[in-house]
Motif scaffolding. Structure first.
Motif, PDB file in Angstrom:
ATOM      1  N   LEU A  62       0.795  -1.228   0.000  1.00 45.30           N
ATOM      2  CA  LEU A  62       0.000   0.000   0.000  1.00 45.30           C
ATOM      3  C   LEU A  62       0.832   1.286   0.000  1.00 45.30           C
ATOM      4  CD1 LEU A  62      -2.855  -1.233   2.342  1.00 45.30           C
ATOM      5  CD2 LEU A  62      -3.047  -0.710  -0.101  1.00 45.30           C
ATOM      6  N   PRO A  63       1.904   1.378   0.778  1.00 44.29           N
ATOM      7  CA  PRO A  63       2.682   2.630   0.755  1.00 44.29           C
ATOM      8  C   PRO A  63       3.438   2.858  -0.549  1.00 44.29           C
ATOM      9  CG  PRO A  63       3.205   1.321   2.706  1.00 44.29           C
ATOM     10  CD  PRO A  63       2.383   0.469   1.803  1.00 44.29           C
ATOM     11  N   ASN A  64       3.494   1.845  -1.402  1.00 48.09           N
ATOM     12  CA  ASN A  64       4.297   1.941  -2.620  1.00 48.09           C
ATOM     13  C   ASN A  64       3.474   1.989  -3.901  1.00 48.09           C
ATOM     14  OD1 ASN A  64       7.111   1.897  -1.608  1.00 48.09           O
ATOM     15  ND2 ASN A  64       6.298   0.095  -0.582  1.00 48.09           N
ATOM     16  N   LEU A  65       2.206   2.369  -3.763  1.00 46.43           N
ATOM     17  CA  LEU A  65       1.361   2.568  -4.937  1.00 46.43           C
ATOM     18  C   LEU A  65       1.379   4.036  -5.344  1.00 46.43           C
ATOM     19  CD1 LEU A  65      -1.738   0.404  -3.949  1.00 46.43           C
ATOM     20  CD2 LEU A  65      -0.107  -0.073  -5.790  1.00 46.43           C
ATOM     21  N   ASP A  66       1.270   4.295  -6.627  1.00 41.85           N
ATOM     22  CA  ASP A  66       1.198   5.662  -7.137  1.00 41.85           C
ATOM     23  C   ASP A  66      -0.285   6.044  -7.232  1.00 41.85           C
ATOM     24  OD1 ASP A  66       1.241   8.060  -8.517  1.00 41.85           O
ATOM     25  OD2 ASP A  66       2.749   7.398  -9.975  1.00 41.85           O
ATOM     26  N   TYR A  67      -0.811   6.579  -6.150  1.00 39.49           N
ATOM     27  CA  TYR A  67      -2.242   6.871  -6.046  1.00 39.49           C
ATOM     28  C   TYR A  67      -2.681   7.963  -7.017  1.00 39.49           C
ATOM     29  CZ  TYR A  67      -2.143   3.910  -1.944  1.00 39.49           C
ATOM     30  OH  TYR A  67      -2.004   2.837  -1.106  1.00 39.49           O
ATOM     31  N   GLU A  68      -1.852   8.947  -7.253  1.00 45.69           N
ATOM     32  CA  GLU A  68      -2.206  10.008  -8.206  1.00 45.69           C
ATOM     33  C   GLU A  68      -2.355   9.444  -9.611  1.00 45.69           C
ATOM     34  OE1 GLU A  68       0.565  13.237  -7.868  1.00 45.69           O
ATOM     35  OE2 GLU A  68       0.026  13.610  -5.766  1.00 45.69           O
ATOM     36  N   ALA A  69      -1.462   8.549 -10.002  1.00 46.74           N
ATOM     37  CA  ALA A  69      -1.546   7.932 -11.331  1.00 46.74           C
ATOM     38  C   ALA A  69      -2.797   7.047 -11.436  1.00 46.74           C
ATOM     39  CB  ALA A  69      -0.289   7.122 -11.618  1.00 46.74           C
ATOM     40  N   CYS A  80     -15.335   2.168 -15.599  1.00 47.55           N
ATOM     41  CA  CYS A  80     -13.986   1.733 -15.227  1.00 47.55           C
ATOM     42  C   CYS A  80     -14.082   0.627 -14.186  1.00 47.55           C
ATOM     43  CB  CYS A  80     -13.189   2.882 -14.627  1.00 47.55           C
ATOM     44  SG  CYS A  80     -12.867   4.228 -15.760  1.00 47.55           S
ATOM     45  N   ILE A  81     -13.218  -0.349 -14.336  1.00 48.37           N
ATOM     46  CA  ILE A  81     -13.061  -1.406 -13.341  1.00 48.37           C
ATOM     47  C   ILE A  81     -11.756  -1.119 -12.615  1.00 48.37           C
ATOM     48  CG2 ILE A  81     -12.875  -3.886 -12.930  1.00 48.37           C
ATOM     49  CD1 ILE A  81     -15.483  -3.144 -14.363  1.00 48.37           C
ATOM     50  N   LEU A  82     -11.820  -0.982 -11.298  1.00 46.54           N
ATOM     51  CA  LEU A  82     -10.648  -0.777 -10.452  1.00 46.54           C
ATOM     52  C   LEU A  82     -10.423  -2.078  -9.702  1.00 46.54           C
ATOM     53  CD1 LEU A  82      -8.592   1.329  -9.345  1.00 46.54           C
ATOM     54  CD2 LEU A  82     -10.281   1.841  -7.569  1.00 46.54           C
ATOM     55  N   GLU A  83      -9.304  -2.745  -9.962  1.00 46.28           N
ATOM     56  CA  GLU A  83      -9.089  -4.094  -9.435  1.00 46.28           C
ATOM     57  C   GLU A  83      -7.792  -4.187  -8.649  1.00 46.28           C
ATOM     58  OE1 GLU A  83      -6.774  -7.508  -9.343  1.00 46.28           O
ATOM     59  OE2 GLU A  83      -6.505  -6.293 -11.135  1.00 46.28           O
ATOM     60  N   GLY A  84      -7.866  -4.813  -7.471  1.00 41.83           N
ATOM     61  CA  GLY A  84      -6.671  -5.060  -6.690  1.00 41.83           C
ATOM     62  C   GLY A  84      -7.006  -5.432  -5.257  1.00 41.83           C
ATOM     63  N   ILE A  85      -5.975  -5.792  -4.501  1.00 37.60           N
ATOM     64  CA  ILE A  85      -6.179  -6.086  -3.087  1.00 37.60           C
ATOM     65  C   ILE A  85      -6.401  -4.778  -2.337  1.00 37.60           C
ATOM     66  CG2 ILE A  85      -4.851  -8.243  -3.127  1.00 37.60           C
ATOM     67  CD1 ILE A  85      -2.601  -6.673  -1.664  1.00 37.60           C
ATOM     68  N   CYS A  86      -7.080  -4.874  -1.221  1.00 41.00           N
ATOM     69  CA  CYS A  86      -7.321  -3.712  -0.353  1.00 41.00           C
ATOM     70  C   CYS A  86      -7.910  -2.546  -1.144  1.00 41.00           C
ATOM     71  CB  CYS A  86      -6.043  -3.291   0.359  1.00 41.00           C
ATOM     72  SG  CYS A  86      -5.208  -4.607   1.262  1.00 41.00           S
ATOM     73  N   ARG A  88     -10.719  -0.863  -1.411  1.00 44.35           N
ATOM     74  CA  ARG A  88     -11.425   0.292  -0.834  1.00 44.35           C
ATOM     75  C   ARG A  88     -10.436   1.287  -0.232  1.00 44.35           C
ATOM     76  NH1 ARG A  88     -17.000  -1.835   1.881  1.00 44.35           N
ATOM     77  NH2 ARG A  88     -17.689  -3.023   0.079  1.00 44.35           N
ATOM     78  N   GLN A  89      -9.398   0.775   0.400  1.00 40.12           N
ATOM     79  CA  GLN A  89      -8.366   1.658   0.953  1.00 40.12           C
ATOM     80  C   GLN A  89      -7.604   2.338  -0.181  1.00 40.12           C
ATOM     81  OE1 GLN A  89      -5.952  -0.247   3.917  1.00 40.12           O
ATOM     82  NE2 GLN A  89      -4.536   1.464   4.071  1.00 40.12           N
ATOM     83  N   VAL A  90      -7.317   1.592  -1.232  1.00 42.08           N
ATOM     84  CA  VAL A  90      -6.645   2.170  -2.399  1.00 42.08           C
ATOM     85  C   VAL A  90      -7.507   3.276  -2.994  1.00 42.08           C
ATOM     86  CG1 VAL A  90      -5.881   1.702  -4.769  1.00 42.08           C
ATOM     87  CG2 VAL A  90      -5.304   0.096  -2.931  1.00 42.08           C
ATOM     88  N   ALA A  94      -6.700   7.294  -3.158  1.00 44.74           N
ATOM     89  CA  ALA A  94      -6.606   7.932  -4.473  1.00 44.74           C
ATOM     90  C   ALA A  94      -7.699   8.978  -4.681  1.00 44.74           C
ATOM     91  CB  ALA A  94      -6.684   6.874  -5.565  1.00 44.74           C
ATOM     92  N   GLY A  95      -8.579   9.140  -3.689  1.00 42.68           N
ATOM     93  CA  GLY A  95      -9.660  10.113  -3.810  1.00 42.68           C
ATOM     94  C   GLY A  95     -10.808   9.640  -4.684  1.00 42.68           C
ATOM     95  N   LEU A  96     -10.971   8.342  -4.807  1.00 44.64           N
ATOM     96  CA  LEU A  96     -12.011   7.750  -5.649  1.00 44.64           C
ATOM     97  C   LEU A  96     -13.097   7.107  -4.792  1.00 44.64           C
ATOM     98  CD1 LEU A  96      -9.612   5.970  -8.165  1.00 44.64           C
ATOM     99  CD2 LEU A  96     -10.840   8.136  -8.534  1.00 44.64           C
ATOM    100  N   THR A  97     -14.323   7.137  -5.284  1.00 42.25           N
ATOM    101  CA  THR A  97     -15.441   6.499  -4.593  1.00 42.25           C
ATOM    102  C   THR A  97     -16.129   5.541  -5.560  1.00 42.25           C
ATOM    103  OG1 THR A  97     -15.776   8.491  -3.274  1.00 42.25           O
ATOM    104  CG2 THR A  97     -17.582   6.887  -3.307  1.00 42.25           C
ATOM    105  N   PRO A  98     -15.923   4.247  -5.389  1.00 46.55           N
ATOM    106  CA  PRO A  98     -16.591   3.284  -6.274  1.00 46.55           C
ATOM    107  C   PRO A  98     -18.110   3.357  -6.132  1.00 46.55           C
ATOM    108  CG  PRO A  98     -14.791   2.243  -5.071  1.00 46.55           C
ATOM    109  CD  PRO A  98     -15.000   3.600  -4.460  1.00 46.55           C
ATOM    110  N   ASP A  99     -18.795   3.175  -7.254  1.00 45.95           N
ATOM    111  CA  ASP A  99     -20.252   3.117  -7.256  1.00 45.95           C
ATOM    112  C   ASP A  99     -20.731   1.735  -6.816  1.00 45.95           C
ATOM    113  OD1 ASP A  99     -20.596   5.756  -8.428  1.00 45.95           O
ATOM    114  OD2 ASP A  99     -19.809   4.855 -10.267  1.00 45.95           O
ATOM    115  N   VAL A 100     -19.935   0.725  -7.140  1.00 41.02           N
ATOM    116  CA  VAL A 100     -20.281  -0.662  -6.821  1.00 41.02           C
ATOM    117  C   VAL A 100     -19.011  -1.361  -6.350  1.00 41.02           C
ATOM    118  CG1 VAL A 100     -21.100  -2.862  -7.758  1.00 41.02           C
ATOM    119  CG2 VAL A 100     -22.118  -0.734  -8.562  1.00 41.02           C
TER     120      VAL A 100
END
Length: 183
Positions: A62-69, A80-86, A88-90, A94-100
């Motif tokens: 988690l500390p090594n993700l590029d959240y802005e990108a 858009c499909i946002l896929e990965g572990i953790c 909701r925290q990601v 990143a300032g994103l709110t998934p709809d589903v």
């Protein structure tokens, strides 16, 4: 929360929701990426695989993700499909709110394969320590086990409880790979 074992059914349910940002979550190795590719292909959605934004060879995820990108990759003109572990925290970082929110459970003959790691009584620290003690039997004397991603995934699950608070649970039956053809 709706539970399904059918990728085509899940794709149809997501299409009916007309969601813009769909988060696909689950433990590592659960089948998130395969499901995300299938859903993206069926919905004509862009796919954001969070692992692609990881600075490699670090001691943490988690500390090594590029959240802005990650945030910049969201296309405002198409789903858009946002896929990965953790995830909701990601998304939150990143300032994103998934709809589903979709949670993928890798299943085996006895049920959810990761349940013993992700559902527990007591503190996160105590659970991680028990896991390390259990792992010691596989190490030589003096070696210390490292739990790797579990050290981030377990606290995330304790805080967010994504398997309980998602909109959809996809049960991946552990019998082989999901076909990626469109239905």
């Amino acid at each position: 929360m709706r539970v399904t074992e059918s990728p085509p059914e899940l794709a149809n349910l997501l299409f009916a929701r007309k969601a813009h940002l769909i988060a696909i979550d689950g433990a590592h190795g659960s089948g998130k990426s395969t499901l995300a590719k299938y859903i993206a292909g069926n919905l004509g959605a862009s796919l954001i695989e969070v692992d692609q934004f990881l600075r490699r060879n670090q001691d943490a995820y988690l500390p090594n993700l590029d959240y802005e990108a990650i945030a910049r990759k969201v296309d405002p003109q198409r789903p858009c499909i946002l896929e990965g572990i953790c995830i909701r925290q990601v998304a939150a970082t990143a300032g994103l709110t998934p709809d589903v929110n979709v949670y993928v459970k890798r299943t085996a003959r006895w049920g959810w394969a990761d349940e013993d790691r992700l559902v527990f009584e007591g503190s996160v620290e105590g659970h991680l320590e028990r896991m390390k003690q259990d792992a010691l039997r596989f190490f030589d004397a003096g070696e210390q086990p490292r739990l790797g991603l579990w050290e981030e995934v377990i606290p995330y699950h304790a805080q967010y409880r994504p398997q309980e608070t998602c909109d959809f649970v996809y049960l991946r039956i552990d019998t082989g790979r999901l076909a990626l053809s469109k239905s």
